[in-house]
Write an enzyme that holds these catalytic residues in place. Sequence first.
Site, PDB file in Angstrom:
ATOM      1  CE  LYS A  17     -10.965   9.633  -9.494  1.00 10.73           C
ATOM      2  NZ  LYS A  17     -10.568  10.622  -8.490  1.00 10.73           N
ATOM      3  NE  ARG A 130      -9.864   7.292   0.223  1.00 15.02           N
ATOM      4  CZ  ARG A 130      -9.554   7.662  -1.014  1.00 15.02           C
ATOM      5  NH1 ARG A 130     -10.472   7.682  -1.955  1.00 15.02           N
ATOM      6  NH2 ARG A 130      -8.329   8.044  -1.298  1.00 15.02           N
ATOM      7  NE  ARG A 162      -5.690   5.312  -1.128  1.00 12.54           N
ATOM      8  CZ  ARG A 162      -6.046   5.774  -2.330  1.00 12.54           C
ATOM      9  NH1 ARG A 162      -7.185   5.372  -2.870  1.00 12.54           N
ATOM     10  NH2 ARG A 162      -5.284   6.616  -2.983  1.00 12.54           N
ATOM     11  NE  ARG A 173      -3.772  10.781  -3.177  1.00 10.98           N
ATOM     12  CZ  ARG A 173      -4.587  10.358  -2.220  1.00 10.98           C
ATOM     13  NH1 ARG A 173      -4.299  10.558  -0.957  1.00 10.98           N
ATOM     14  NH2 ARG A 173      -5.687   9.741  -2.526  1.00 10.98           N
TER      15      ARG A 173
HETATM   16  P1  AMP Z   1      -5.780   6.504  -6.652  1.00 11.77           P
HETATM   17  O1  AMP Z   1      -6.215   5.258  -5.949  1.00 11.77           O
HETATM   18  O2  AMP Z   1      -6.439   6.671  -7.992  1.00 11.77           O
HETATM   19  O3  AMP Z   1      -5.871   7.745  -5.782  1.00 11.77           O
HETATM   20  O4  AMP Z   1      -4.219   6.313  -6.985  1.00 11.77           O
HETATM   21  C1  AMP Z   1      -3.267   6.119  -5.946  1.00 11.77           C
HETATM   22  C2  AMP Z   1      -1.871   6.469  -6.451  1.00 11.77           C
HETATM   23  O5  AMP Z   1      -1.536   5.625  -7.564  1.00 11.77           O
HETATM   24  C3  AMP Z   1      -1.728   7.892  -6.996  1.00 11.77           C
HETATM   25  O6  AMP Z   1      -1.485   8.843  -5.959  1.00 11.77           O
HETATM   26  C4  AMP Z   1      -0.531   7.715  -7.923  1.00 11.77           C
HETATM   27  O7  AMP Z   1       0.678   7.625  -7.195  1.00 11.77           O
HETATM   28  C5  AMP Z   1      -0.789   6.346  -8.545  1.00 11.77           C
HETATM   29  N1  AMP Z   1      -1.622   6.451  -9.775  1.00 11.77           N
HETATM   30  C6  AMP Z   1      -2.879   5.963  -9.986  1.00 11.77           C
HETATM   31  N2  AMP Z   1      -3.312   6.242 -11.222  1.00 11.77           N
HETATM   32  C7  AMP Z   1      -2.317   6.941 -11.818  1.00 11.77           C
HETATM   33  C8  AMP Z   1      -2.153   7.545 -13.090  1.00 11.77           C
HETATM   34  N3  AMP Z   1      -3.126   7.522 -14.016  1.00 11.77           N
HETATM   35  N4  AMP Z   1      -0.969   8.169 -13.359  1.00 11.77           N
HETATM   36  C9  AMP Z   1       0.031   8.213 -12.458  1.00 11.77           C
HETATM   37  N5  AMP Z   1      -0.065   7.685 -11.234  1.00 11.77           N
HETATM   38  C10 AMP Z   1      -1.215   7.047 -10.898  1.00 11.77           C
END
Ligand code: AMP
Length: 226
Positions: A17, A130, A162, A173
């Site tokens: 994404k 990653r 990360r 996740r």
């Molecule tokens: P990502 O980089 O999109 O994988 O997001 C990393 C972390 O940020 C996720 O595991 C959540 O803890 C938080 N996060 C990001 N976007 C959201 C969302 N739309 N709703 C809730 N938590 C979010």
Amino acid sequence: MVPGARLIVLGKQGAGKGTQCVRLSRHYVIPHIATGDMLRAAVKKRTPLGEEARRYMDSGELVPDEVLMKMVGDRLDQDDTKERGFVLDGFPRTVNQADLLDELLAPAGLDIVLNLVVSTHIVLRRLASRRVCIDCGENYSVGTPPRVGWICDICGGEVVQREDDTEAAIKRRLDLYEKQTAPLISRFRKTGKLAAVRGDGPADAVSDRLVKAVDERRQPRAGAWS
Ligand code: AMP
């Protein structure tokens, strides 16, 4: 200039994404709004929102909507998104967030929701290797590292794994994705705005598929884009 667009990209963690949203953002000249990046920036700056969000992020939990929605609402209220549109990356992640987003966007709504489809064994492999820049968020992997050491090619920031790309947090996740985000797919399918796009293969091929899906459905609004 290519007209703007209002896009959402859904897909499992590791489906690509981030990479594809950056490409869509450049192609349609629209802001890339990635809630994960915004939250990580807030954590790094130690803002009250960042301190609150960190507790959830480190264990791979979703940040509560009360914490998240003001941040998203403020971003969507800025002139660039109003004029050109946006590509949303990592948001919405639950049916409730999608309902709240509908309210924020009314009456204009969305053009298309792209579902980037990649099998779980591929995303597990991608997530384990990653690496990301802690400053600009650029993605690398063990197989495609930066040119010099673990220093970002774009901004010179440090490139690391990360904290939530550990095996336990990845599993958490992906479980959450199945439970909370997958129902979004049927929700958007009912609105007729969903397009499933294969996310396997070279990044250029995936981008071509996404742009084709958007161009087939995008409906420019008079006066909104130039
Ligand atoms: P990502 O980089 O999109 O994988 O997001 C990393 C972390 O940020 C996720 O595991 C959540 O803890 C938080 N996060 C990001 N976007 C959201 C969302 N739309 N709703 C809730 N938590 C979010």
